[in-house]
Design a protein around this motif. Sequence first.
Motif, short mmCIF file in Angstrom:
data_model
loop_
_atom_site.label_atom_id
_atom_site.label_comp_id
_atom_site.label_asym_id
_atom_site.label_seq_id
_atom_site.Cartn_x
_atom_site.Cartn_y
_atom_site.Cartn_z
N GLU A 282 -0.10 16.79 -1.60
CA GLU A 282 -0.14 17.09 -3.04
C GLU A 282 0.78 18.27 -3.37
O GLU A 282 1.44 18.29 -4.40
CB GLU A 282 -1.57 17.43 -3.50
CG GLU A 282 -2.57 16.28 -3.36
CD GLU A 282 -3.12 16.15 -1.95
OE1 GLU A 282 -3.72 17.10 -1.44
OE2 GLU A 282 -2.93 15.08 -1.35
N MET A 667 2.90 12.99 -15.39
CA MET A 667 2.23 14.24 -15.70
C MET A 667 1.40 14.11 -16.96
O MET A 667 1.86 13.54 -17.96
CB MET A 667 3.27 15.35 -15.87
CG MET A 667 2.63 16.68 -16.23
SD MET A 667 3.78 18.05 -16.07
CE MET A 667 3.66 18.38 -14.32
N ARG A 673 -0.23 18.88 -15.44
CA ARG A 673 -0.54 18.56 -14.04
C ARG A 673 -0.16 17.12 -13.72
O ARG A 673 -0.40 16.23 -14.53
CB ARG A 673 -2.05 18.72 -13.78
CG ARG A 673 -2.42 19.99 -13.05
CD ARG A 673 -3.90 20.10 -12.87
NE ARG A 673 -4.31 20.02 -11.47
CZ ARG A 673 -4.19 21.02 -10.60
NH1 ARG A 673 -3.67 22.17 -10.96
NH2 ARG A 673 -4.58 20.88 -9.35
N TYR A 674 0.42 16.94 -12.54
CA TYR A 674 0.72 15.57 -12.12
C TYR A 674 -0.57 14.81 -11.85
O TYR A 674 -1.54 15.39 -11.35
CB TYR A 674 1.57 15.58 -10.84
CG TYR A 674 2.99 16.01 -11.09
CD1 TYR A 674 3.83 15.25 -11.90
CD2 TYR A 674 3.49 17.18 -10.54
CE1 TYR A 674 5.13 15.64 -12.16
CE2 TYR A 674 4.80 17.58 -10.78
CZ TYR A 674 5.61 16.80 -11.59
OH TYR A 674 6.89 17.19 -11.84
N ILE A 675 -0.58 13.54 -12.18
CA ILE A 675 -1.74 12.72 -11.83
C ILE A 675 -1.41 11.69 -10.73
O ILE A 675 -2.31 11.12 -10.15
CB ILE A 675 -2.37 12.02 -13.04
CG1 ILE A 675 -1.41 11.01 -13.65
CG2 ILE A 675 -2.84 13.02 -14.09
CD1 ILE A 675 -2.15 9.91 -14.36
N LYS A 677 -0.05 12.07 -7.36
CA LYS A 677 0.44 13.09 -6.42
C LYS A 677 -0.04 12.87 -5.00
O LYS A 677 -0.34 13.81 -4.28
CB LYS A 677 0.07 14.48 -6.91
CG LYS A 677 -1.40 14.65 -7.22
CD LYS A 677 -1.65 15.99 -7.87
CE LYS A 677 -2.99 16.00 -8.55
NZ LYS A 677 -3.14 17.07 -9.49
N ASP A 678 -0.17 11.63 -4.61
CA ASP A 678 -0.28 11.33 -3.18
C ASP A 678 0.42 10.00 -2.96
O ASP A 678 0.89 9.37 -3.91
CB ASP A 678 -1.75 11.31 -2.73
CG ASP A 678 -2.59 10.30 -3.51
OD1 ASP A 678 -2.04 9.26 -3.91
OD2 ASP A 678 -3.78 10.56 -3.72
N LEU A 679 0.49 9.57 -1.72
CA LEU A 679 1.29 8.37 -1.44
C LEU A 679 0.55 7.08 -1.79
O LEU A 679 1.10 5.99 -1.68
CB LEU A 679 1.76 8.38 0.01
CG LEU A 679 2.75 9.51 0.32
CD1 LEU A 679 3.17 9.47 1.78
CD2 LEU A 679 3.99 9.44 -0.57
N ALA A 680 -0.70 7.21 -2.25
CA ALA A 680 -1.40 6.02 -2.77
C ALA A 680 -1.03 5.80 -4.23
O ALA A 680 -0.89 4.66 -4.67
CB ALA A 680 -2.91 6.19 -2.62
N ASP A 681 -0.86 6.89 -4.98
CA ASP A 681 -0.57 6.76 -6.41
C ASP A 681 0.92 6.87 -6.74
O ASP A 681 1.40 6.29 -7.69
CB ASP A 681 -1.30 7.86 -7.20
CG ASP A 681 -2.80 7.62 -7.25
OD1 ASP A 681 -3.20 6.45 -7.17
OD2 ASP A 681 -3.56 8.60 -7.34
N HIS A 683 4.20 5.69 -5.78
CA HIS A 683 4.55 4.52 -4.97
C HIS A 683 5.98 4.57 -4.45
O HIS A 683 6.91 4.42 -5.22
CB HIS A 683 4.37 3.24 -5.80
CG HIS A 683 2.95 2.99 -6.21
ND1 HIS A 683 2.61 2.48 -7.44
CD2 HIS A 683 1.80 3.19 -5.57
CE1 HIS A 683 1.29 2.37 -7.52
NE2 HIS A 683 0.78 2.80 -6.40
N VAL A 684 6.12 4.75 -3.15
CA VAL A 684 7.42 4.51 -2.54
C VAL A 684 7.39 3.08 -2.02
O VAL A 684 6.32 2.53 -1.79
CB VAL A 684 7.71 5.51 -1.39
CG1 VAL A 684 7.80 6.92 -1.91
CG2 VAL A 684 6.64 5.42 -0.30
#
Lengths: 748, 327
Positions: A282, A667, A673-675, A677-681, A683-684
């Motif tokens: 995050e 954001m 704030r970003y919503i 902010k992990d590799l689940a949300d 998307h690469v």
Amino acid sequence: MNEAFFDKKDYKPLDRVDGRLKVTGAAKYSAEYALPNMAYAVLIGSRIAKGTIKSIDSKAAERAPDVLAVISYVNAIKVPGYQPKGKHPSEPSTQGQPLRVFFDNKIVSNDQPIVAVVATSFEKARHAATLVKIQYNKEQHMTDLEANAAKAVLPASGKKNPKSPTADYDRGEKNAFESAPVKFEAEYVLPTEVHNPMELQSITAHWEADDKLTVYDKVQGTKMTQKNFAKEWNLPEENVKCIATFVGGAFGNGLHNWPHETAAIIAAKQVKRPVKLVLTREQMFTMVGYRPRTWQKIQVGATKDGKLVAINHHSVGQTSSYEEFTESTLQQTRMMYASPNVSTRYRILPLNLATPIWMRGPGEATGAFALESAMDEVAHEIGMDPIDFRLANYTESDPDKNMPWSTKYMRECYEEGKKRIGWENRKLKPGSLRDGEWLVGYGMGTGTFGANRNAATVHAELDSDGNLVMHCAITDIGPGTGTAMVQIASNTTGLPTEKITFHLGNSTFPNAGLQGGSSTVNSVGPAVLAACNALKEQLITMAAGKGNAAFTSAKPDDLMFDKTEIQLGGKSAKLTLGDLLKQNNIDKIETTNESKPDENRNKYSMNAFSMHFAMVHVHPFTGQVRVKKIVCCADAGTIVSPKTAASQMIGGATGGIGMALTEDAMMDHRFGRYITKDLADYHVPVHADVPEIDVYFVNKPDLLADPVGSKGLGEIAIIGVAPAIANAVFNATGKRIRELPITPDKLI
Amino acid sequence: MIQFQYERVTTAKAAISGLANNSNARFIAGGTNLVDLMKRNVTAPTKLVDINMVPLKDIQQQNGKTSIGALALNSAVADNKLIIEKHPLLSQALNAGASAQIRNMATVGGNMMQRTRCPYFYDTALPCNKREPGSGCGALQGLNRMHAIFGTSDKCIAVHPSDMCIALVALDASVVVAGPKGERRIPFEEFHRLPGNQPEKDNTLQNNEMIISVEIPDNAFNKNAHYMKVRDRASYAFALVSVAAALHMDGKVIKEARLAMGGVAHKPWRLKEAEQALAGKPATEETFRQAAKIAMQGAKAFKYNAFKLKLGPNVIVEALKNAAGLV
């Protein structure tokens, strides 16, 4: 170096020289140095986007088991290089001053690091961090780019210097667009994107003495890091050492020294132990830069038969409130096509966000999305094939700099790319092709990036057994720098690759710039070449001195090794390396050589070029896009290391799929704030999103750019991919998506 | 991470008593969601009861139903011959979820118990009634692209994230649970609940109850079943909209239909009225379009998820077309 240098019949692409170390876990990354007595720091980020810290209650955290310190602006030791008047001593990414961590109670962005909890284990530090209570005085923040675009400013660099790339630019007539027979205008938006390399940003900071600092740090420049921390801690440069032997990807976010690095160094000083600090996934979204969200407006004027009349291109990108981050969003528009009239306006908007940093294919990738989409849109409007339209506006010299190209082989790319993607199947009319229920479309986009070159120095040592060992401070963030340098040395000397070692990623090694801006092979490669030639010269002198007449007038190019046998002009001179060194009473020879850009840089415009082709399927009812094939063509000069170079193109194209279809750091501006902010949300692309990627290299050297003939590859691998896919989606559906990413909701 | 007690049990009975007298104790099996929630400080159990050793992994066929143990792994169920043959809809749904690595860890019971992926739920700096009752719903006026269109309340518009559960609700499964007072069965449709005024409650499990198994009654839906999931990338993403469609065909006529949606509500969303509209009709695109229209009645969109009003019926039609073999 002649044209056929890397084109020999027996030339075998080399596997990565460090591949085995990487896949077996033997390669050591910056978070993997276990130092005696090491402590662990965890950072707490601000929960507001703007304001001040009212209070920090750290009592419970300090009492938690094995906590060594809770550090904030309240109790942080004074960093000697911090200036009272808002100055941070390290190099800003452009104008302005980097954030001074733990300096005062001011909050300028959400998740700004404000407290470090240090404990004897990572888990204990993380637990204690949950016990720290922080109160804030909130102020009204501003994070929304589009809502505040009118407040954007001309960067200071552009204000000061009208020749700066950020300055307003006008070529030809300013109003030419208005009177063009065909007028096209559109706005494009690229969302904030985050580098997200696999390796989390991490540092292990170790004060080996009160005035001697070693950092094992995930950076793209060991010398930059050494200089910055020497200034920050008021130390002689030689007292600061930066080690970055392996870097697990970076894509640009290691081009700046960030607050978390200083936080770890402060913590190490304060607890008098080495301190390791690893960011969370995050925190990778908020503490180590990002590709700025950018709004662009483009106007293209053309004649009805497809000659460009004018291009006006305007962009507004994010920056922080404390650094003026700029990038070359509009460069490609000025020089890619033969348009007599071009105007560009570059603006930035300071927001309550952390500072952005160059992300692969930095501004050019952003600008190319607008320019190459617009070129496709105009071609469609006048009923022309988009490749024919581009060829009709091909330019044989740089219309921006008014200089000849050093080399430009884009015509070869158009031809080969068309063939490989099956362009003849493309229909001019969108929505004409189907495969079952799926709509089929073809698109392409071009890219360019400067063939940058910096000064670099390499030290080389050759022993009597024919082992060649080289050293250079350059980092390798993944492209395979060591592999490429070994290949250059092997080709220059004839020594087998397994006898050659290239050590890098250490500030105590000879000087090199950053690994960034596609400059490494162009900069360090020539230094390797120079060092190899210097060794050969020493051998020639030695051999001639010992009465080997054949060597008296020999030149380095004449000398090649066959294992440890020295050969002149392909003929054995019956001289072995061991004997020669023995005759001279030495067991090795060594040299240090610098190579730097020459005056050709003032006479030619030097650029690498790329062209990406995409074939996509789009489901008309569910809006899903499947990229079925990508062809990447590159005019990047000499391809030194064919295997790693192709991998670099595949990686760039994959990043381009992410840009086009999936990546979006969203954001919520109510909170700043970003919503995602992990590799689940966030998307690469995953494997299922990445099709066959076919890579073609023109592979013709540019010897005006540098003696290796290389023009750089890292950036052009991604520049132009996103518009190629967006254009293919249009060709499939007739729908033009001008705000990335192209998610299913935008196509139904 | 906050310190907690950890207990490993080997029987369901011990598991259930492991929860007794501690409302802050939780079961842990694959941990693919709970560990994330603990790392992010969304939840902080004071005790974890590890149930991985409880023998509840069996998949068996008896008395007209298929019984799947609560601790059967998602990958084991998806690859099970009996499931592929008798309930292909379930196998497809499982394989559409998460990643291979996660499916190898996640259990059937854990899949049912996973929490929403609403970003406001996961960030403790943002309001969320589900995480912190009374703090407000961040998504209601926020970035609600992923959120619900059915059964929402002004307290919560989060969606249930599972794929497996969409198939199970369509297949009329029941959930066998055991508690201090013995066993009971909950129809799958009643297992998860709508947010109402208590969005913190995801399901109707009582205190100290444990999921033992899931039972699927025998059915004739195995020939014409399709799970379709539309998401932001080709794999490893939560559904924008997903549809479980199964048809019992009599020639070209639909004898009976089953239809459920994911990504649209706080619970797996069964579409019974649309099912009734399909029964007795020929399997044509027109029939499916009519059913989809009925299915979408009562849907209500928010600022960023209006696309689901259009995507929803499209995916229903596509899923039905695939189930009927029209594609």
